[in-house]
Design a protein around this motif. Structure first.
Motif, short mmCIF file in Angstrom:
data_model
loop_
_atom_site.label_atom_id
_atom_site.label_comp_id
_atom_site.label_asym_id
_atom_site.label_seq_id
_atom_site.Cartn_x
_atom_site.Cartn_y
_atom_site.Cartn_z
N ASP A 15 0.87 -1.17 0.00
CA ASP A 15 0.00 0.00 0.00
C ASP A 15 0.90 1.23 0.00
OD1 ASP A 15 -1.73 2.09 0.41
OD2 ASP A 15 -2.68 1.26 2.20
N PRO A 16 1.12 1.85 -1.17
CA PRO A 16 2.00 3.02 -1.25
C PRO A 16 1.37 4.29 -0.69
CG PRO A 16 1.05 2.56 -3.39
CD PRO A 16 0.60 1.45 -2.47
N ASP A 17 0.11 4.21 -0.30
CA ASP A 17 -0.57 5.38 0.25
C ASP A 17 -0.90 5.20 1.73
OD1 ASP A 17 -0.65 6.77 -2.23
OD2 ASP A 17 -2.27 5.43 -2.86
N ALA A 18 -0.16 4.34 2.42
CA ALA A 18 -0.38 4.15 3.84
C ALA A 18 0.03 5.42 4.59
CB ALA A 18 0.44 2.96 4.34
N VAL A 19 -0.48 5.55 5.80
CA VAL A 19 -0.23 6.77 6.58
C VAL A 19 0.36 6.39 7.94
CG1 VAL A 19 -1.31 8.75 7.70
CG2 VAL A 19 -2.11 8.01 5.46
N ILE A 20 1.44 7.10 8.29
CA ILE A 20 2.05 6.98 9.61
C ILE A 20 2.07 8.38 10.21
CG2 ILE A 20 4.42 7.34 8.82
CD1 ILE A 20 5.27 5.18 10.87
N GLY A 21 1.99 8.46 11.52
CA GLY A 21 2.02 9.77 12.15
C GLY A 21 2.07 9.68 13.64
N TYR A 22 1.96 10.86 14.26
CA TYR A 22 1.97 10.96 15.72
C TYR A 22 0.72 11.72 16.14
CZ TYR A 22 3.36 11.58 20.51
OH TYR A 22 3.38 11.54 21.88
N ASP A 23 0.02 11.18 17.13
CA ASP A 23 -1.22 11.79 17.64
C ASP A 23 -0.93 12.35 19.03
OD1 ASP A 23 -3.72 12.35 18.72
OD2 ASP A 23 -4.67 10.67 17.71
N PRO A 24 -0.71 13.67 19.16
CA PRO A 24 -0.37 14.25 20.46
C PRO A 24 -1.41 14.02 21.56
CG PRO A 24 0.17 15.80 18.73
CD PRO A 24 -0.62 14.67 18.09
N PRO A 25 -2.71 14.17 21.30
CA PRO A 25 -3.65 13.93 22.40
C PRO A 25 -3.60 12.50 22.94
CG PRO A 25 -4.73 15.19 20.69
CD PRO A 25 -3.40 14.75 20.13
N LEU A 26 -3.39 11.53 22.06
CA LEU A 26 -3.29 10.15 22.52
C LEU A 26 -1.86 9.75 22.89
CD1 LEU A 26 -5.66 8.20 20.10
CD2 LEU A 26 -6.06 8.86 22.47
N ARG A 27 -0.89 10.61 22.57
CA ARG A 27 0.52 10.34 22.87
C ARG A 27 0.96 9.01 22.30
NH1 ARG A 27 -0.31 11.50 29.07
NH2 ARG A 27 -2.14 10.32 28.49
N THR A 28 0.63 8.77 21.04
CA THR A 28 0.98 7.52 20.38
C THR A 28 1.29 7.74 18.91
OG1 THR A 28 0.29 5.22 20.03
CG2 THR A 28 -1.40 6.89 19.75
N PHE A 29 2.17 6.89 18.40
CA PHE A 29 2.35 6.81 16.96
C PHE A 29 1.23 5.95 16.41
CE2 PHE A 29 6.69 7.73 18.36
CZ PHE A 29 7.02 8.76 17.50
N PHE A 30 0.86 6.18 15.15
CA PHE A 30 -0.21 5.38 14.54
C PHE A 30 0.17 5.00 13.12
CE2 PHE A 30 -1.26 9.73 13.44
CZ PHE A 30 -1.64 9.65 12.12
N LEU A 31 -0.50 3.97 12.62
CA LEU A 31 -0.27 3.47 11.27
C LEU A 31 -1.59 3.01 10.69
CD1 LEU A 31 1.89 2.69 9.13
CD2 LEU A 31 2.03 0.46 10.28
N GLN A 32 -1.88 3.44 9.46
CA GLN A 32 -3.11 3.06 8.76
C GLN A 32 -2.75 2.60 7.36
OE1 GLN A 32 -5.11 6.83 8.90
NE2 GLN A 32 -6.05 6.39 10.88
N ALA A 33 -3.30 1.42 6.95
CA ALA A 33 -2.97 0.90 5.63
C ALA A 33 -4.04 -0.05 5.12
CB ALA A 33 -1.62 0.17 5.67
N PHE A 34 -4.03 -0.25 3.82
CA PHE A 34 -4.90 -1.19 3.12
C PHE A 34 -6.39 -0.94 3.38
CE2 PHE A 34 -0.83 -3.39 3.56
CZ PHE A 34 -0.56 -3.70 2.24
N PRO A 35 -6.90 0.22 2.88
CA PRO A 35 -8.35 0.46 3.00
C PRO A 35 -9.13 -0.49 2.10
CG PRO A 35 -7.33 2.15 1.67
CD PRO A 35 -6.21 1.28 2.18
N ASP A 36 -10.36 -0.77 2.47
CA ASP A 36 -11.21 -1.60 1.62
C ASP A 36 -11.73 -0.74 0.45
OD1 ASP A 36 -13.27 -0.02 2.62
OD2 ASP A 36 -14.27 -1.63 3.67
N GLU A 37 -12.57 -1.31 -0.38
CA GLU A 37 -13.04 -0.60 -1.57
C GLU A 37 -13.80 0.68 -1.25
OE1 GLU A 37 -15.20 -3.32 -4.03
OE2 GLU A 37 -13.48 -4.65 -4.24
N SER A 38 -14.52 0.69 -0.12
CA SER A 38 -15.26 1.90 0.25
C SER A 38 -14.34 2.96 0.86
CB SER A 38 -16.37 1.55 1.24
OG SER A 38 -15.81 1.23 2.51
N GLY A 39 -13.16 2.52 1.32
CA GLY A 39 -12.24 3.45 1.98
C GLY A 39 -12.55 3.67 3.44
N ASP A 40 -13.59 3.00 3.95
CA ASP A 40 -14.00 3.21 5.33
C ASP A 40 -13.36 2.24 6.32
OD1 ASP A 40 -15.65 5.28 4.56
OD2 ASP A 40 -17.38 3.98 4.28
#
Length: 108
Positions: A15-40
Motif C-alpha cells: 500500500d504506497p498510500d499508507a499513513v504513519i504519524g503521531y497523535d499528540p492527544p493520545l501520545r501515540t504513533f499510529f499506522l493506517q494501511a490497506f483500505p477496503d473498496e469503500s475506503g471506510d
C-alpha cells in the motif's frame, strides 16, 4: 496530529498510500494501511489508544506481529516523526474530564 505517506507491505501486496504519524492527544504513533473498496475500513489501523505505541520500534513490532512491514522508513519521515514526538514532550498531560472519560473507556 501529523500524517505522512509511506509504503506498507504485507506478503505479496503493498500500500504506497499508507499513513504513519503521531497523535499528540493520545501520545501515540499510529499506522493506517490497506483500505477496503469503500475506503471506510482498514486492514491495518494501529495506535488508537492512549500511549499505545510510544516509539516507532513498538509500532513496527506490532505491525510485524500482524504480518505488515513499513521499513525502511524514509529518512525525512523518520526525522519528522522524531520532531513531532519532541514537540509533544513539552505539552502538559491531558487530565481533564474528557481525558478521564477516554481512559475509562479504554480500560474496558
Amino acid at each position: 496530529m501529523s500524517r505522512y505517506t509511506i509504503t506498507v507491505t504485507s506478503n505479496d501486496r503493498s500500500d504506497p498510500d499508507a499513513v504513519i504519524g503521531y497523535d499528540p492527544p493520545l501520545r501515540t504513533f499510529f499506522l493506517q494501511a490497506f483500505p477496503d473498496e469503500s475506503g471506510d475500513d482498514l486492514a491495518l489501523w494501529l495506535g488508537t489508544r492512549d500511549r499505545e505505541y510510544e516509539t516507532i520500534d513498538a509500532l513496527l513490532a506490532a505491525a510485524r506481529s500482524r504480518g505488515f512491514d513499513f521499513m525502511p522508513l524514509p529518512e525525512d519521515v523518520a526525522a519528522q516523526l522524531a520532531e513531532d514526538l519532541a514537540k509533544d514532550a513539552a505539552r502538559p498531560p491531558h487530565d481533564g474530564p474528557l481525558a478521564a472519560f477516554l481512559r475509562h473507556l479504554q480500560s474496558k
